[in-house]
Design a protein around this motif. Sequence first.
Motif, PDB file in Angstrom:
ATOM      1  N   HIS A  34     -13.011   4.898  -3.362  1.00 17.86           N
ATOM      2  CA  HIS A  34     -11.228   4.057  -1.224  1.00 17.86           C
ATOM      3  C   HIS A  34     -12.910   3.778  -0.744  1.00 17.86           C
ATOM      4  CE1 HIS A  34      -9.341   2.546   1.047  1.00 17.86           C
ATOM      5  NE2 HIS A  34      -8.486   1.791  -0.175  1.00 17.86           N
ATOM      6  N   HIS A  51       0.968  -1.464  -0.018  1.00 20.73           N
ATOM      7  CA  HIS A  51       0.154  -0.018  -0.096  1.00 20.73           C
ATOM      8  C   HIS A  51       0.695   1.084  -0.522  1.00 20.73           C
ATOM      9  CE1 HIS A  51      -3.029  -3.290   0.846  1.00 20.73           C
ATOM     10  NE2 HIS A  51      -3.772  -2.551   0.564  1.00 20.73           N
ATOM     11  N   PRO A  85     -11.769  -2.148  -2.721  1.00 14.34           N
ATOM     12  CA  PRO A  85     -11.344  -1.475  -1.457  1.00 14.34           C
ATOM     13  C   PRO A  85     -11.315  -2.242  -0.302  1.00 14.34           C
ATOM     14  CG  PRO A  85     -12.418  -0.201  -3.678  1.00 14.34           C
ATOM     15  CD  PRO A  85     -12.411  -1.895  -3.190  1.00 14.34           C
ATOM     16  N   LEU A  86     -10.737  -2.176   0.539  1.00 13.41           N
ATOM     17  CA  LEU A  86     -10.958  -2.402   1.399  1.00 13.41           C
ATOM     18  C   LEU A  86     -11.099  -4.109   1.875  1.00 13.41           C
ATOM     19  CD1 LEU A  86     -13.219  -0.062   2.244  1.00 13.41           C
ATOM     20  CD2 LEU A  86     -11.167   0.381   3.164  1.00 13.41           C
ATOM     21  N   ASP A 129      -1.497  -0.724  -4.393  1.00 16.39           N
ATOM     22  CA  ASP A 129      -3.101  -0.396  -3.964  1.00 16.39           C
ATOM     23  C   ASP A 129      -3.116   0.797  -3.511  1.00 16.39           C
ATOM     24  OD1 ASP A 129      -3.480  -2.573  -4.439  1.00 16.39           O
ATOM     25  OD2 ASP A 129      -5.490  -3.114  -2.718  1.00 16.39           O
ATOM     26  N   ASP A 130      -4.147   1.947  -4.075  1.00 16.50           N
ATOM     27  CA  ASP A 130      -4.200   2.579  -3.187  1.00 16.50           C
ATOM     28  C   ASP A 130      -3.842   4.505  -3.683  1.00 16.50           C
ATOM     29  OD1 ASP A 130      -5.879   1.414  -1.402  1.00 16.50           O
ATOM     30  OD2 ASP A 130      -4.865   1.792  -0.050  1.00 16.50           O
ATOM     31  N   HIS A 139      -8.629   0.595  -8.575  1.00 16.18           N
ATOM     32  CA  HIS A 139      -9.259   0.594  -7.398  1.00 16.18           C
ATOM     33  C   HIS A 139     -10.433   1.495  -6.815  1.00 16.18           C
ATOM     34  CE1 HIS A 139      -8.140  -1.141  -3.271  1.00 16.18           C
ATOM     35  NE2 HIS A 139      -8.117  -0.119  -2.311  1.00 16.18           N
TER      36      HIS A 139
HETATM   37 ZN   LIG Z   1      -7.503   0.041  -0.401  1.00 18.46          ZN
END
Ligand SMILES: [Zn+2]
Length: 221
Positions: free
Chosen positions: A110, A10, A146-147, A52-53, A106
């Motif tokens: 989010h 991340h 996401p998550l 990610d992110d 992604h």
């Molecule tokens: Zn994420």
Amino acid sequence: MSDVRNICFHGVGQPHRELEPGEDVYWVTEDRFEAILDEVAAWPVPVRLSFDDGNASDVETGLPALAERGLTGEFFLLAGRLGTPGSVDAPGVAKLVAAGMRVGSHGMAHRSWRGLDAAGLEAEFDTARAILAEVAGAPVDTAACPLGRYDRRVLASLRSRGYHRVYTSDRRPARAGAWLQPRYSVRHHDTPESLRADVLAAAPLPSRARALAVGTVKRWR
Ligand SMILES: [Zn+2]
């Protein structure tokens, strides 16, 4: 079919934006990041790397570290954060693409993709993808949830929109060609040793177990 281990990063180093609650667990120091890259690159199993992110550290730290080692990765960017403080901007995306990295979606904001209405699904799956494809100058046909949250409806919706690979955070091995790809997210307390124990000790996939069993029978016959 062979199996792979998907490793997901991340943020690396110091975040340059306010983190979401619980997000700090997924930020690692630069030294640890590099040590873990060296670790997974030496594993005797195929490994795929993703980020990610769309944090700015993807380009500032992730990209040079991958390039130095001759590695590639897939970057799941957030369309809604492109160019905002602490996140990758359009020139950064161009750098990733020019270096041979892949760009996936992604989503936009989010948020969990579960329980979204039609407008929410359109924003997360269609609009975000179109924005990212435009900035990357290439089609985007992979997504990371996401998550780590998803359900049958999310997957059906992604499939009907033509995404050809979807990544989760389910911490188990993946089949190389499968549509759904579980990943191991690296956490701030992970060391090269703990990650190795966690990932390489995972039970083999059923097909592998069957293949081994068949092999054993053949050898003993
Ligand atoms: Zn994420």
